[in-house]
Design a protein around this motif. Sequence first.
Motif, PDB file in Angstrom:
ATOM      1  N   VAL A 344       0.888  -1.045  -0.228  1.00  0.00           N
ATOM      2  CA  VAL A 344       0.028   0.019  -0.009  1.00  0.00           C
ATOM      3  C   VAL A 344       0.803   1.266  -0.013  1.00  0.00           C
ATOM      4  CG1 VAL A 344      -1.901  -1.216   1.322  1.00  0.00           C
ATOM      5  CG2 VAL A 344      -0.033  -0.011   2.617  1.00  0.00           C
ATOM      6  N   GLY A 348       6.778   2.006   2.849  1.00  0.00           N
ATOM      7  CA  GLY A 348       8.289   1.834   2.876  1.00  0.00           C
ATOM      8  C   GLY A 348       8.836   1.080   1.946  1.00  0.00           C
ATOM      9  N   LYS A 349       8.367   1.156   0.671  1.00  0.00           N
ATOM     10  CA  LYS A 349       8.751   0.337  -0.344  1.00  0.00           C
ATOM     11  C   LYS A 349       9.973   1.007  -0.958  1.00  0.00           C
ATOM     12  CE  LYS A 349       4.999   0.796  -2.536  1.00  0.00           C
ATOM     13  NZ  LYS A 349       4.147   1.545  -1.409  1.00  0.00           N
ATOM     14  N   ILE A 363      11.532   9.500  -0.876  1.00  0.00           N
ATOM     15  CA  ILE A 363      11.065   8.938   0.239  1.00  0.00           C
ATOM     16  C   ILE A 363      10.332   9.990   1.045  1.00  0.00           C
ATOM     17  CG2 ILE A 363      11.279   7.769   2.430  1.00  0.00           C
ATOM     18  CD1 ILE A 363      13.847   6.481   1.017  1.00  0.00           C
ATOM     19  N   ALA A 364       8.817   9.876   1.197  1.00  0.00           N
ATOM     20  CA  ALA A 364       8.385  10.850   2.107  1.00  0.00           C
ATOM     21  C   ALA A 364       7.195  10.393   2.816  1.00  0.00           C
ATOM     22  CB  ALA A 364       8.001  12.185   1.087  1.00  0.00           C
ATOM     23  N   ASN A 365       6.802  11.012   4.073  1.00  0.00           N
ATOM     24  CA  ASN A 365       5.767  10.483   4.460  1.00  0.00           C
ATOM     25  C   ASN A 365       4.325  11.069   4.081  1.00  0.00           C
ATOM     26  OD1 ASN A 365       4.252   9.027   6.543  1.00  0.00           O
ATOM     27  ND2 ASN A 365       4.777  10.598   8.405  1.00  0.00           N
ATOM     28  N   TYR A 366       3.985  10.652   2.842  1.00  0.00           N
ATOM     29  CA  TYR A 366       2.775  10.841   2.459  1.00  0.00           C
ATOM     30  C   TYR A 366       2.535   9.859   1.150  1.00  0.00           C
ATOM     31  CZ  TYR A 366       5.122  13.928  -1.218  1.00  0.00           C
ATOM     32  OH  TYR A 366       5.731  14.292  -2.097  1.00  0.00           O
ATOM     33  N   PHE A 368       1.731   8.047  -2.313  1.00  0.00           N
ATOM     34  CA  PHE A 368       1.816   8.304  -3.604  1.00  0.00           C
ATOM     35  C   PHE A 368       3.271   9.196  -3.852  1.00  0.00           C
ATOM     36  CE2 PHE A 368      -2.677   7.264  -4.067  1.00  0.00           C
ATOM     37  CZ  PHE A 368      -2.476   6.185  -4.771  1.00  0.00           C
ATOM     38  N   THR A 370       5.725   7.736  -4.815  1.00  0.00           N
ATOM     39  CA  THR A 370       6.251   7.378  -6.132  1.00  0.00           C
ATOM     40  C   THR A 370       5.354   7.436  -6.944  1.00  0.00           C
ATOM     41  OG1 THR A 370       7.760   5.646  -4.744  1.00  0.00           O
ATOM     42  CG2 THR A 370       7.299   5.183  -6.757  1.00  0.00           C
ATOM     43  N   PRO A 392       4.807   2.024  -7.452  1.00  0.00           N
ATOM     44  CA  PRO A 392       3.754   2.953  -6.750  1.00  0.00           C
ATOM     45  C   PRO A 392       2.592   2.264  -5.833  1.00  0.00           C
ATOM     46  CG  PRO A 392       3.607   3.514  -9.148  1.00  0.00           C
ATOM     47  CD  PRO A 392       4.625   2.468  -9.083  1.00  0.00           C
ATOM     48  N   GLY A 393       2.037   2.701  -4.839  1.00  0.00           N
ATOM     49  CA  GLY A 393       1.586   2.319  -3.932  1.00  0.00           C
ATOM     50  C   GLY A 393       0.196   1.775  -4.622  1.00  0.00           C
ATOM     51  N   ASN A 457       7.163  -4.394   7.724  1.00  0.00           N
ATOM     52  CA  ASN A 457       8.180  -3.326   8.043  1.00  0.00           C
ATOM     53  C   ASN A 457       7.764  -2.520   9.282  1.00  0.00           C
ATOM     54  OD1 ASN A 457      10.162  -1.556   7.221  1.00  0.00           O
ATOM     55  ND2 ASN A 457       8.871  -0.357   5.730  1.00  0.00           N
ATOM     56  N   ASP A 460      10.708  -0.698  14.096  1.00  0.00           N
ATOM     57  CA  ASP A 460      11.222  -0.007  15.060  1.00  0.00           C
ATOM     58  C   ASP A 460      10.293   0.960  15.779  1.00  0.00           C
ATOM     59  OD1 ASP A 460      11.664   2.884  13.206  1.00  0.00           O
ATOM     60  OD2 ASP A 460      11.163   0.939  12.276  1.00  0.00           O
ATOM     61  N   ALA A 487      12.970  -0.968   7.482  1.00  0.00           N
ATOM     62  CA  ALA A 487      13.439  -0.308   6.342  1.00  0.00           C
ATOM     63  C   ALA A 487      14.421   0.988   6.563  1.00  0.00           C
ATOM     64  CB  ALA A 487      12.768  -0.040   5.201  1.00  0.00           C
TER      65      ALA A 487
HETATM   66  N1  LIG Z   1       9.777   4.367  11.471  1.00  0.00           N
HETATM   67  C1  LIG Z   1       9.924   3.881  10.311  1.00  0.00           C
HETATM   68  N2  LIG Z   1       9.505   4.620   9.359  1.00  0.00           N
HETATM   69  C2  LIG Z   1       9.656   4.137   7.958  1.00  0.00           C
HETATM   70  C3  LIG Z   1      10.266   2.742   7.688  1.00  0.00           C
HETATM   71  N3  LIG Z   1      10.291   2.723   6.508  1.00  0.00           N
HETATM   72  C4  LIG Z   1       9.729   3.659   5.905  1.00  0.00           C
HETATM   73  N4  LIG Z   1       9.534   4.661   6.935  1.00  0.00           N
HETATM   74  C5  LIG Z   1       8.862   6.048   6.624  1.00  0.00           C
HETATM   75  O1  LIG Z   1       7.699   5.737   5.830  1.00  0.00           O
HETATM   76  C6  LIG Z   1       7.371   6.840   4.976  1.00  0.00           C
HETATM   77  C7  LIG Z   1       6.931   6.309   3.718  1.00  0.00           C
HETATM   78  O2  LIG Z   1       8.139   5.844   3.243  1.00  0.00           O
HETATM   79  P1  LIG Z   1       8.147   5.507   1.677  1.00  0.00           P
HETATM   80  O3  LIG Z   1       9.486   4.554   1.442  1.00  0.00           O
HETATM   81  O4  LIG Z   1       8.171   6.616   0.850  1.00  0.00           O
HETATM   82  O5  LIG Z   1       6.966   4.631   1.413  1.00  0.00           O
HETATM   83  P2  LIG Z   1       6.456   3.892  -0.049  1.00  0.00           P
HETATM   84  O6  LIG Z   1       5.843   2.726   0.342  1.00  0.00           O
HETATM   85  O7  LIG Z   1       7.710   3.988  -1.063  1.00  0.00           O
HETATM   86  O8  LIG Z   1       5.247   5.127  -0.367  1.00  0.00           O
HETATM   87  P3  LIG Z   1       4.686   5.450  -1.805  1.00  0.00           P
HETATM   88  O9  LIG Z   1       5.810   5.710  -2.611  1.00  0.00           O
HETATM   89  O10 LIG Z   1       3.859   6.680  -1.389  1.00  0.00           O
HETATM   90  O11 LIG Z   1       3.855   4.481  -2.039  1.00  0.00           O
HETATM   91  C8  LIG Z   1       8.657   7.692   5.182  1.00  0.00           C
HETATM   92  O12 LIG Z   1       8.523   8.919   5.975  1.00  0.00           O
HETATM   93  C9  LIG Z   1       9.810   6.897   5.646  1.00  0.00           C
HETATM   94  O13 LIG Z   1      10.900   7.468   6.418  1.00  0.00           O
HETATM   95  C10 LIG Z   1      10.534   2.046   8.865  1.00  0.00           C
HETATM   96  O14 LIG Z   1      11.118   0.921   8.802  1.00  0.00           O
HETATM   97  N5  LIG Z   1      10.246   2.688  10.180  1.00  0.00           N
END
Ligand SMILES: Nc1nc2c(ncn2[C@@H]2O[C@H](COP(=O)(O)OP(=O)(O)OP(=O)(O)O)[C@@H](O)[C@H]2O)c(=O)[nH]1
Length: 631
Positions: A344, A348-349, A363-366, A368, A370, A392-393, A457, A460, A487
């Motif tokens: 989804v 953290g992909k 990488i960001a906390n929102y 899409f 990617t 992408p998610g 994932n 922590d 991750a």
């Molecule tokens: N605490 C913590 N945060 C994580 C971890 N992995 C990813 N994050 C956080 O989760 C958020 C999303 O991470 P992304 O890697 O961008 O997630 P994604 O699945 O690629 O998201 P989309 O590209 O939007 O689909 C970021 O703020 C990361 O820092 C983890 O293992 N621990």
Amino acid sequence: MASTSSISIYTPFSRQLLSPPYCKIKRSPRKAKPRKLTPNPNPLLKSRSIPQLEATTYTRLPPKDDFIADPSQFSAPEITLSDLNSIRDVSARKPPVNGEKVEEIGGGDEELGFDYGKFELFEIGSDNEEDDEEFDDEVVLGFGDGELGDEFEGVDENGEEGEREKEKGVPAVMRCFDRAKIFVKAGDGGNGCVAIRREKFVPLGGPSGGDGGRGGHVYVEVDGSMNSLLPFRQSIHYRAGRGSHGKGSNMHGAKGDSVVVKVPPGTVVREAGKDGEEGELLFELLNPGQRALLLPGGRGGRGNAAFKSGTNRVPKIAENGEEGAEMWLELELKLVADVGIVGVPNAGKSTLLSVVSAAKPNIANYPFTTLLPNLGVVSFDYDASMVVADLPGLLEGAHRGFGLGHEFLRHTERCSVLVHIVDGSSQQPEYEYDAVRLELEMFSPELAEKPYIVAYNKMDLPDAYENWPSFKETLQSRGIEPFCMSAATGEGTREVIYAAYELVQKRKEAAKGEGFNSPLNLNHVADMVSKQRKSPINEFEISHDTSSNTWNVVGAGLQRFVQMTNWSYVDSDRRFQHVLEACGVFKSLTRLGVKEGDTVVIGEMEMVWHDYKNGGSSNIKRRAAAVRWPQ
Ligand SMILES: Nc1nc2c(ncn2[C@@H]2O[C@H](COP(=O)(O)OP(=O)(O)OP(=O)(O)O)[C@@H](O)[C@H]2O)c(=O)[nH]1
Ligand SMILES: [Mg+2]
């Protein structure tokens, strides 16, 4: 006529973050009438208030600012993927009258405990019986004051399903650029030249008109540095240069410049289909450097030097250059990667890819973050590597085009192994896992059969840590051994990626046994065009339209001959008559009963039939301004 509307409701998972929510009822493809937003007169549609709910999965991208930096705040009562289905199920019901329709919508909301107090409800369409017939599927219900259609760029008036799928929940800027439609045209050949050599001490120099140059070819080539079809949004038309015309002194024209359409590895090339249907598959280009000759350039027309003969030693005739073939192509990108990371949005992909490879995805906390798939090469200590794609998610409904939908799922088809990332900090990781698996299965059963690894994932985070034992137990009870990792810290990622590598190796071993498919001849389209050009001139069909007394003579060779005839030279007419006589067109027309004054159409040329009285043979003459341009 009873209304047969089907309802599809796009409901955001997070009502706090997404506005305005709305629902709409599918429109029939027939409507062409301008739609108005009129307040709904039905008193049953009362205003209600919306609960402040949050969730970690989204259908549409909210503004970045609306996001809360702290992911722990994304804890919410579970109004997520399955709830959405129950809303969508309303679409299956057929509301016979307006009143009932409203009740059903209300009923669906109540089941979910949704309250639309903040929003006004609009009904778009007309109330009277007549209009109902015309707009029978056309009622659109909107909540809020956002104008329908504004956000949904491409809501087309014809109601085409393909366009609709695209628009679902995804603003235009968010679409993956992995589909494109382009136009390609090979260069036309240059015209031949009529010239007579005149030179001191060279009496009767004879014809010296050179041939025109060949038109440029159209190639499609794989460029390893590309990873999307984004450049095709900027330029759609690719035309090769035309050949130069021939000149006097037997100078032949130069060849036209060829055009090379560069595509990323993994591009599927199709001929554009008609009426929204998928066109014929031409070829797939997988490896960087691969090049296909798609359309050969048109032949240069011959100059008068080429027509010299014993009976006509100074011919005043030259040909036009042959027209280059043209076509519309549909390009589709399917990534070529060993491993695809799915999950989804926000799971953290991208973070995993950034940890295991040198790739630097955003990488960001929102959700899409990617939008375009990222590729990374994972290198192992022992001189082995594999390509990993961060995709992408994925949202529930993706198999129907929801979220980034097909745009994303298509890429997984070429991956031999999937790594399914589960966001451990979400409310119900088990549910999230099931929803994504279901989407993959619904999209394609073959996809669901691919070997995969489940990686839990964000270990922590305390929430994720607490939920891990129950998640693990649930999956183990189904015979799946999940991995856990963080991750962000890199812990456990090595195990996940090694397990994926082992699966990739196993798949490769198995594929070896399946045998090697010889590569497709990439130039087969060009071969076909060339073959068509060589089709004999005496192969044609004649059809007769009695109402207009028109005879249509259809044959590829004949049409090419007509197109290459240059009527500005005196000998062209004579040669034309002679060729038609020799290849049997006149004889066939006479046998079929052509009469004085009938129209004869060959290719782009329209002519009038005249019975040739003196010699008893037949003749046709071009009409003034007789060229028929193609439709
Ligand atoms: N605490 C913590 N945060 C994580 C971890 N992995 C990813 N994050 C956080 O989760 C958020 C999303 O991470 P992304 O890697 O961008 O997630 P994604 O699945 O690629 O998201 P989309 O590209 O939007 O689909 C970021 O703020 C990361 O820092 C983890 O293992 N621990
Ligand atoms: Mg990402």
